[in-house]
Design an enzyme around this catalytic site. Structure first.
Site, PDB file in Angstrom:
ATOM      1  N   TYR A  67     -19.052  12.483  20.492  1.00 30.84           N
ATOM      2  CA  TYR A  67     -18.349  13.757  20.285  1.00 30.84           C
ATOM      3  C   TYR A  67     -16.844  13.584  20.024  1.00 30.84           C
ATOM      4  O   TYR A  67     -16.228  14.401  19.338  1.00 30.84           O
ATOM      5  CB  TYR A  67     -18.604  14.711  21.459  1.00 30.84           C
ATOM      6  N   HIS A  82      -6.623  -3.551   9.125  1.00 26.32           N
ATOM      7  CA  HIS A  82      -7.863  -4.276   8.821  1.00 26.32           C
ATOM      8  C   HIS A  82      -8.578  -4.514  10.149  1.00 26.32           C
ATOM      9  O   HIS A  82      -9.101  -5.599  10.386  1.00 26.32           O
ATOM     10  CB  HIS A  82      -7.559  -5.600   8.134  1.00 26.32           C
ATOM     11  N   GLU A 105       0.818  -1.211   0.000  1.00 30.58           N
ATOM     12  CA  GLU A 105       0.000   0.000   0.000  1.00 30.58           C
ATOM     13  C   GLU A 105       0.856   1.269   0.000  1.00 30.58           C
ATOM     14  O   GLU A 105       0.415   2.326   0.435  1.00 30.58           O
ATOM     15  CB  GLU A 105      -0.962   0.007   1.197  1.00 30.58           C
ATOM     16  N   HIS A 131     -12.451  -3.691   3.155  1.00 27.68           N
ATOM     17  CA  HIS A 131     -10.994  -3.751   3.277  1.00 27.68           C
ATOM     18  C   HIS A 131     -10.506  -3.381   4.690  1.00 27.68           C
ATOM     19  O   HIS A 131      -9.967  -4.215   5.391  1.00 27.68           O
ATOM     20  CB  HIS A 131     -10.354  -2.846   2.213  1.00 27.68           C
ATOM     21  N   TYR A 159      -8.773  20.252  24.422  1.00 25.08           N
ATOM     22  CA  TYR A 159      -9.108  18.837  24.595  1.00 25.08           C
ATOM     23  C   TYR A 159      -7.958  17.933  24.118  1.00 25.08           C
ATOM     24  O   TYR A 159      -7.362  18.164  23.091  1.00 25.08           O
ATOM     25  CB  TYR A 159     -10.376  18.521  23.794  1.00 25.08           C
TER      26      TYR A 159
HETATM   27 ZN    ZN Z   1      -4.961  -3.487   3.610  1.00 20.04          ZN
END
Ligand code: ZN
Length: 238
Positions: A131, A112, A92, A172, A227
């Site tokens: 939130y 995944h 990827e 995916h 925050y």
């Molecule tokens: Zn993947």
């Protein structure tokens, strides 16, 4: 002044100091091992990357994340050419580089994770039911499906991330990015938690979604309260 660099020339990596690169490879190995022990990724399915100047340190393809070492981490330039390491980078890679090219990302995490993938297998969006999801921009879209590792999948994910730092990927998994690898990893933990929360609500009925007014109030309060950051209590005088 340096001559302009042509696209087909290897980019100079003067901007990336060796200590910065070593720290980036160490961080990728550490977070990969953390991912493996988190239960968010089965076996070798997951990859992380961090930007170091004009280079990117990324999980190698097919590696066991649980035992990944800094030396095994691949380093590529923005054209995807391997500049350090012996192992082929993640399949990827195009997705990671696409995000760095389009957004001000310092690090990218792809998993995944089961709850994320469950939602991404059925829905077109994870609605903003809590939130804390405003941390990555509110409701999380599901990027359309394309074959793993393809340029089409990278383009779908990059497009889905517009105005967000997280997206689900149809049938995916999920992708998050952040200014640092720690932040990108935290965003992935939050996304998996929110997806799990959503799945828990469904047997009870459609969950309530934050209104525009509620969203605005959260953004305002977060700005005032900073925050997500720790705050030191002022010392009392004895
Ligand atoms: Zn993947």
């Amino acid at each position: 002044m340096a001559p302009p660099r042509r696209r087909d020339q290897k980019p100079a990596s003067r901007g990336t100091r060796s200590s910065e690169l070593a720290a980036a490879r160490k961080a990728v190995a550490e977070v990969s091992r953390r991912l493996a022990s988190s239960g968010m990724v089965p076996a070798t399915a997951g990859n992380v990357s961090v930007r170091a100047g004009d280079l990117v340190a990324i999980t190698p393809t097919g590696a066991s994340l649980a035992e990944l070492t800094a030396k095994q981490v691949s380093v590529v330039d923005f054209e995807g050419r391997l500049v350090a390491g012996d192992l082929e980078p993640s399949s990827e890679l195009g997705l990671h580089l696409g995000i760095y090219r389009e957004y001000a990302a310092g690090a990218v995490v792809h998993t995944h994770a089961p709850a994320c993938t469950a939602v991404a297998s059925v829905r077109d969006e994870l609605p903003c039911i809590h939130y804390s999801m405003l941390g990555f921009g509110g409701a999380v879209p599901v990027a359309p499906y394309a074959t793993y590792g393809s340029a089409e999948l990278a383009a779908n994910v990059v497009a889905a991330l517009a105005g967000r730092s997280a997206t689900l990927m149809a049938s995916h998994g999920a992708v998050t990015f952040g200014p640092t690898l720690a932040k990108a990893y935290e965003a992935m933990e939050l996304l998996e938690w929110a997806s799990d929360l959503y799945l828990r609500t469904l047997p009870l009925g459609e969950p309530r979604v934050l209104t525009a007014e509620q969203t605005e109030a959260v953004v305002l309060t977060s700005r005032q309260r900073q925050y997500g950051t720790t705050k030191r209590v002022p010392k009392r005088r004895a």
